[in-house]
Design a protein around this motif. Structure first.
Motif, PDB file in Angstrom:
ATOM      1  N   ILE A   1       0.912  -1.113   0.096  1.00  0.00           N
ATOM      2  CA  ILE A   1      -0.050   0.040   0.033  1.00  0.00           C
ATOM      3  C   ILE A   1       1.051   1.225  -0.046  1.00  0.00           C
ATOM      4  N   ALA A   2       2.021   1.413   0.915  1.00  0.00           N
ATOM      5  CA  ALA A   2       2.839   2.270   0.939  1.00  0.00           C
ATOM      6  C   ALA A   2       3.506   2.716  -0.305  1.00  0.00           C
ATOM      7  N   GLY A   3       3.949   1.606  -0.890  1.00  0.00           N
ATOM      8  CA  GLY A   3       4.628   1.782  -2.333  1.00  0.00           C
ATOM      9  C   GLY A   3       3.896   2.291  -3.339  1.00  0.00           C
TER      10      GLY A   3
ATOM     11  N   VAL B   1       1.070   4.270  -2.699  1.00  0.00           N
ATOM     12  CA  VAL B   1       0.758   5.576  -2.221  1.00  0.00           C
ATOM     13  C   VAL B   1       1.873   6.532  -2.746  1.00  0.00           C
ATOM     14  N   PHE B   2       2.928   6.011  -2.372  1.00  0.00           N
ATOM     15  CA  PHE B   2       4.199   6.934  -2.633  1.00  0.00           C
ATOM     16  C   PHE B   2       4.546   7.172  -4.003  1.00  0.00           C
ATOM     17  N   GLN B   3       4.323   6.212  -4.890  1.00  0.00           N
ATOM     18  CA  GLN B   3       4.404   6.313  -6.406  1.00  0.00           C
ATOM     19  C   GLN B   3       3.615   7.450  -6.974  1.00  0.00           C
ATOM     20  N   GLN B   4       2.081   7.434  -6.482  1.00  0.00           N
ATOM     21  CA  GLN B   4       1.266   8.492  -6.851  1.00  0.00           C
ATOM     22  C   GLN B   4       1.664   9.702  -6.330  1.00  0.00           C
ATOM     23  N   THR B   5       1.982   9.835  -4.980  1.00  0.00           N
ATOM     24  CA  THR B   5       2.506  11.125  -4.361  1.00  0.00           C
ATOM     25  C   THR B   5       3.763  11.588  -5.244  1.00  0.00           C
ATOM     26  N   TRP B   6       4.769  10.932  -5.676  1.00  0.00           N
ATOM     27  CA  TRP B   6       5.975  11.345  -6.164  1.00  0.00           C
ATOM     28  C   TRP B   6       5.446  11.947  -7.684  1.00  0.00           C
TER      29      TRP B   6
ATOM     30  N   ALA C   1       8.236   9.136   5.267  1.00  0.00           N
ATOM     31  CA  ALA C   1       6.492   9.490   5.968  1.00  0.00           C
ATOM     32  C   ALA C   1       5.690   8.695   5.673  1.00  0.00           C
ATOM     33  N   ILE C   2       5.416   8.567   4.338  1.00  0.00           N
ATOM     34  CA  ILE C   2       4.495   7.802   3.841  1.00  0.00           C
ATOM     35  C   ILE C   2       4.393   6.244   4.363  1.00  0.00           C
ATOM     36  N   PHE C   3       5.536   5.671   4.394  1.00  0.00           N
ATOM     37  CA  PHE C   3       5.769   4.166   4.964  1.00  0.00           C
ATOM     38  C   PHE C   3       5.286   4.175   6.452  1.00  0.00           C
ATOM     39  N   SER C   4       5.944   5.235   7.352  1.00  0.00           N
ATOM     40  CA  SER C   4       5.744   5.163   8.474  1.00  0.00           C
ATOM     41  C   SER C   4       4.234   5.335   8.963  1.00  0.00           C
TER      42      SER C   4
END
Length: 88
Positions: free
Chosen positions: A22-24, A26-31, A62-65
């Motif tokens: 999930i975090a991965g 979310v991070f890709q979309q955020t980036w 931050a996203i992963f945490s």
């Protein structure tokens, strides 16, 4: 070690894997929103600036945490509802 804690171990591992996926995502979309690029820079990418690399690392951390804490807390709460005890 309490039985509920032992029983929660496999659930915790599964939730950890789920939170990573999930975090991965979310991070890709955020980036993409931050830099408008598909791939975040790698620390060894010599074509990227220090600013980009450190920003990507900070955002990813931050996203992963946050995702990990959310998924783990939700799993513990669900376990308490099912078993009546907190898993830790």
């Amino acid at each position: 070690m309490k039985a509920s804690k032992i029983a929660y171990k496999p659930v915790g591992f599964a939730l950890g894997a789920l939170s990573g996926m999930i975090a991965g995502a979310v991070f890709q979309q955020t980036w993409k929103l931050i830099e408008g690029e598909g791939d975040a820079p790698d620390a060894l990418d010599e074509d990227r600036s220090w600013r980009q690399i450190l920003l990507a690392a900070a955002v990813q951390g931050a996203i992963f945490s946050v995702v990990k804490a959310t998924v783990e807390r939700s799993g513990a709460t669900a376990t308490r509802r099912v078993t009546g005890t907190w898993p830790a």
